[in-house]
Design an enzyme around this catalytic site. Structure first.
Site, PDB file in Angstrom:
ATOM      1  N   ARG A 147      -0.466  -3.132  -6.963  1.00 22.97           N
ATOM      2  CA  ARG A 147      -0.883  -1.734  -6.931  1.00 22.97           C
ATOM      3  C   ARG A 147       0.203  -0.937  -6.220  1.00 22.97           C
ATOM      4  O   ARG A 147       1.118  -1.490  -5.624  1.00 22.97           O
ATOM      5  CB  ARG A 147      -2.229  -1.574  -6.216  1.00 22.97           C
ATOM      6  CG  ARG A 147      -2.363  -2.444  -5.017  1.00 22.97           C
ATOM      7  CD  ARG A 147      -2.970  -1.802  -3.817  1.00 22.97           C
ATOM      8  NE  ARG A 147      -2.443  -0.518  -3.475  1.00 22.97           N
ATOM      9  CZ  ARG A 147      -1.381  -0.337  -2.681  1.00 22.97           C
ATOM     10  NH1 ARG A 147      -0.698  -1.363  -2.205  1.00 22.97           N
ATOM     11  NH2 ARG A 147      -0.977   0.889  -2.391  1.00 22.97           N
ATOM     12  N   GLY A 148       0.065   0.391  -6.294  1.00 21.42           N
ATOM     13  CA  GLY A 148       1.124   1.254  -5.813  1.00 21.42           C
ATOM     14  C   GLY A 148       2.015   1.611  -6.995  1.00 21.42           C
ATOM     15  O   GLY A 148       2.497   0.721  -7.705  1.00 21.42           O
ATOM     16  N   ALA A 149       2.204   2.908  -7.226  1.00 20.05           N
ATOM     17  CA  ALA A 149       2.884   3.345  -8.449  1.00 20.05           C
ATOM     18  C   ALA A 149       4.247   2.681  -8.662  1.00 20.05           C
ATOM     19  O   ALA A 149       4.530   2.171  -9.763  1.00 20.05           O
ATOM     20  CB  ALA A 149       3.013   4.867  -8.450  1.00 20.05           C
TER      21      ALA A 149
ATOM     22  N   GLN B 233      -7.289   0.054   1.194  1.00 18.49           N
ATOM     23  CA  GLN B 233      -5.851  -0.209   1.160  1.00 18.49           C
ATOM     24  C   GLN B 233      -5.179   0.129   2.493  1.00 18.49           C
ATOM     25  O   GLN B 233      -4.156  -0.460   2.835  1.00 18.49           O
ATOM     26  CB  GLN B 233      -5.179   0.592   0.036  1.00 18.49           C
ATOM     27  CG  GLN B 233      -5.508   0.095  -1.360  1.00 18.49           C
ATOM     28  CD  GLN B 233      -6.635   0.880  -1.986  1.00 18.49           C
ATOM     29  OE1 GLN B 233      -7.615   1.203  -1.316  1.00 18.49           O
ATOM     30  NE2 GLN B 233      -6.515   1.193  -3.264  1.00 18.49           N
TER      31      GLN B 233
ATOM     32  N   ASP C 199       1.000   9.141  -7.059  1.00 17.86           N
ATOM     33  CA  ASP C 199       0.955   8.390  -8.308  1.00 17.86           C
ATOM     34  C   ASP C 199       1.486   9.200  -9.483  1.00 17.86           C
ATOM     35  O   ASP C 199       1.930   8.634 -10.476  1.00 17.86           O
ATOM     36  CB  ASP C 199      -0.476   7.931  -8.593  1.00 17.86           C
ATOM     37  CG  ASP C 199      -0.891   6.809  -7.670  1.00 17.86           C
ATOM     38  OD1 ASP C 199      -0.731   5.647  -8.062  1.00 17.86           O
ATOM     39  OD2 ASP C 199      -1.333   7.090  -6.545  1.00 17.86           O
TER      40      ASP C 199
ATOM     41  N   ASN D 132      -2.825  11.613  -5.934  1.00 12.69           N
ATOM     42  CA  ASN D 132      -2.699  10.480  -5.021  1.00 12.69           C
ATOM     43  C   ASN D 132      -4.084   9.900  -4.772  1.00 12.69           C
ATOM     44  O   ASN D 132      -5.093  10.428  -5.246  1.00 12.69           O
ATOM     45  CB  ASN D 132      -2.044  10.929  -3.703  1.00 12.69           C
ATOM     46  CG  ASN D 132      -1.623   9.747  -2.844  1.00 12.69           C
ATOM     47  OD1 ASN D 132      -0.960   8.828  -3.324  1.00 12.69           O
ATOM     48  ND2 ASN D 132      -1.989   9.756  -1.581  1.00 12.69           N
ATOM     49  N   LYS D 133      -4.133   8.832  -4.036  1.00 11.05           N
ATOM     50  CA  LYS D 133      -5.399   8.157  -3.758  1.00 11.05           C
ATOM     51  C   LYS D 133      -6.450   9.147  -3.261  1.00 11.05           C
ATOM     52  O   LYS D 133      -6.174  10.012  -2.445  1.00 11.05           O
ATOM     53  CB  LYS D 133      -5.177   7.061  -2.721  1.00 11.05           C
ATOM     54  CG  LYS D 133      -6.416   6.324  -2.253  1.00 11.05           C
ATOM     55  CD  LYS D 133      -7.213   5.711  -3.402  1.00 11.05           C
ATOM     56  CE  LYS D 133      -6.436   4.730  -4.235  1.00 11.05           C
ATOM     57  NZ  LYS D 133      -7.235   4.187  -5.360  1.00 11.05           N
TER      58      LYS D 133
END
Length: 343
Positions: free
Chosen positions: A48-50, A194, A235, A245-246
């Site tokens: 995960r994480g762009a 996260q 993202d 973003n998250k």
């Protein structure tokens, strides 16, 4: 230790991914030898994480070629498999950008594809290092105080979320290395934690002082003057500076604007989508209801309740004090827009 982490690693025949669903209590890897496993790993947030997803997608093209060779697929079948990887998470634009970049060398064969994927990974680490320096320089130039800074961050933006080093967490690491960081407030980041599972784990590896806090505490400590700046990742960033973003990010930006402190977004230019004019055009992924209706598999909400679980929210560009990329810093809220400066 975390400086050397590689969330995504090519073994020569497949991918090894750090299983981020197991951290912080267990450090395990997932061996990926086929497209189905990679798509599942991206969707389940094993990776995960762009930027990290982008690197995985880049190597995924090679994975599809190798699987196609083993299974006797036609070129059309291999391309269809690549398309499945590309579409595995729709909000993070890096996945699409990196897959598309590698696909420009698809007809040259496996060697060329692997060469391009390795370049994607290498360039992301270089970009992250540059962002760390640019972001730290910008903050320290504007910090009207001699003491070290207190920084708030949200979700995970470190080595685990990238090809290495980190974006927002890379800026934090640079401040720490210069002796200009007092403490980090890491939002736990609902619903998958996260922040408390991953960011806190990376901060422990680096020996960086920090607190883990509930997402709902962020705005309050900003307004009480307990934070000097907030730094988050992204993202997808639209041409007008609107940033996905998250989920939970936009509330931090609103609090920072009210308190008059910097709200920074740190992301590589691969996260900037100039084809998207504004945040209104960004697809917001809805995840499964169980992530908010259950805890560790145990139902916590009444049986009659439904779950609403957007994975991201969009922060208007007017609330983004500055966008830190590997090319420098854009002061978005002052009118320096990605669509004007990064074409």
């Amino acid at each position: 230790m975390s400086q050397e982490l590689r969330a995504v690693d090519w073994t020569g025949t497949g991918l090894t991914l750090i299983d981020q669903t197991r951290l912080p209590h267990r450090t395990e890897t997932v061996d990926v030898q086929d497209v189905d496993t990679l798509v599942d790993a991206i969707r389940r947030l094993v990776v995960r994480g762009a930027p990290a997803i982008g690197a995985a997608g880049a190597y995924g093209v090679a994975l599809a070629l190798l699987e196609g060779e083993r299974e006797g697929w036609s070129e059309a079948q291999v391309r269809a498999a690549v398309a499945r990887i590309r579409e595995a998470r729709p909000t993070a634009v890096n996945l699409m950008v990196c897959v598309d970049r590698v696909m420009t060398r698809f007809t040259e064969g496996l060697g060329a594809v692997l060469e391009e994927a390795a370049a994607v990974q290498r360039e992301d680490v270089e970009a992250n290092r540059a962002m760390g320096v640019f972001g730290a320089d910008w903050l320290l130039k504007r910090a009207d105080r001699d003491r070290p800074l207190r920084i708030l961050t949200h979700c995970n933006t470190g080595a685990l979320a990238t090809a290495g080093w980190g974006t927002a967490l890379g800026v934090i690491r640079e401040l720490h290395a210069r002796g200009r960081l007092e403490v980090v407030y890491a939002d736990e980041t609902r619903p998958l934690l996260q922040g408390s599972r991953l960011t806190a784990w990376e901060l422990v590896q680096e020996g960086i002082p920090h607190y883990v806090q509930a997402d709902g505490a962020a705005a309050g400590i900003v307004l009480r003057g307990e934070v000097d700046a907030a730094i988050v990742g992204a993202d997808r960033i639209a041409a007008n500076g609107d940033t996905a973003n998250k989920v939970g990010t936009v509330g931090i930006a609103l609090a920072c604007a009210y308190a008059g402190i910097p709200f920074l977004v740190a992301a590589p230019t691969t996260t900037v989508d100039l084809a998207t004019p504004s945040g209104d055009a960004i697809h917001i992924e809805l995840r499964g209801e169980d992530e908010v209706l259950e805890w560790a598999g145990v139902r916590t909400a009444p049986a009659g309740s439904r779950g609403h679980n957007p994975a991201f929210d969009v922060t208007p560009g007017g609330l983004v004090t500055a966008l830190v990329t590997e090319r420098g810093v854009l002061e978005v809220s002052a009118g320096e827009l990605p669509g004007d400066r990064l074409r």
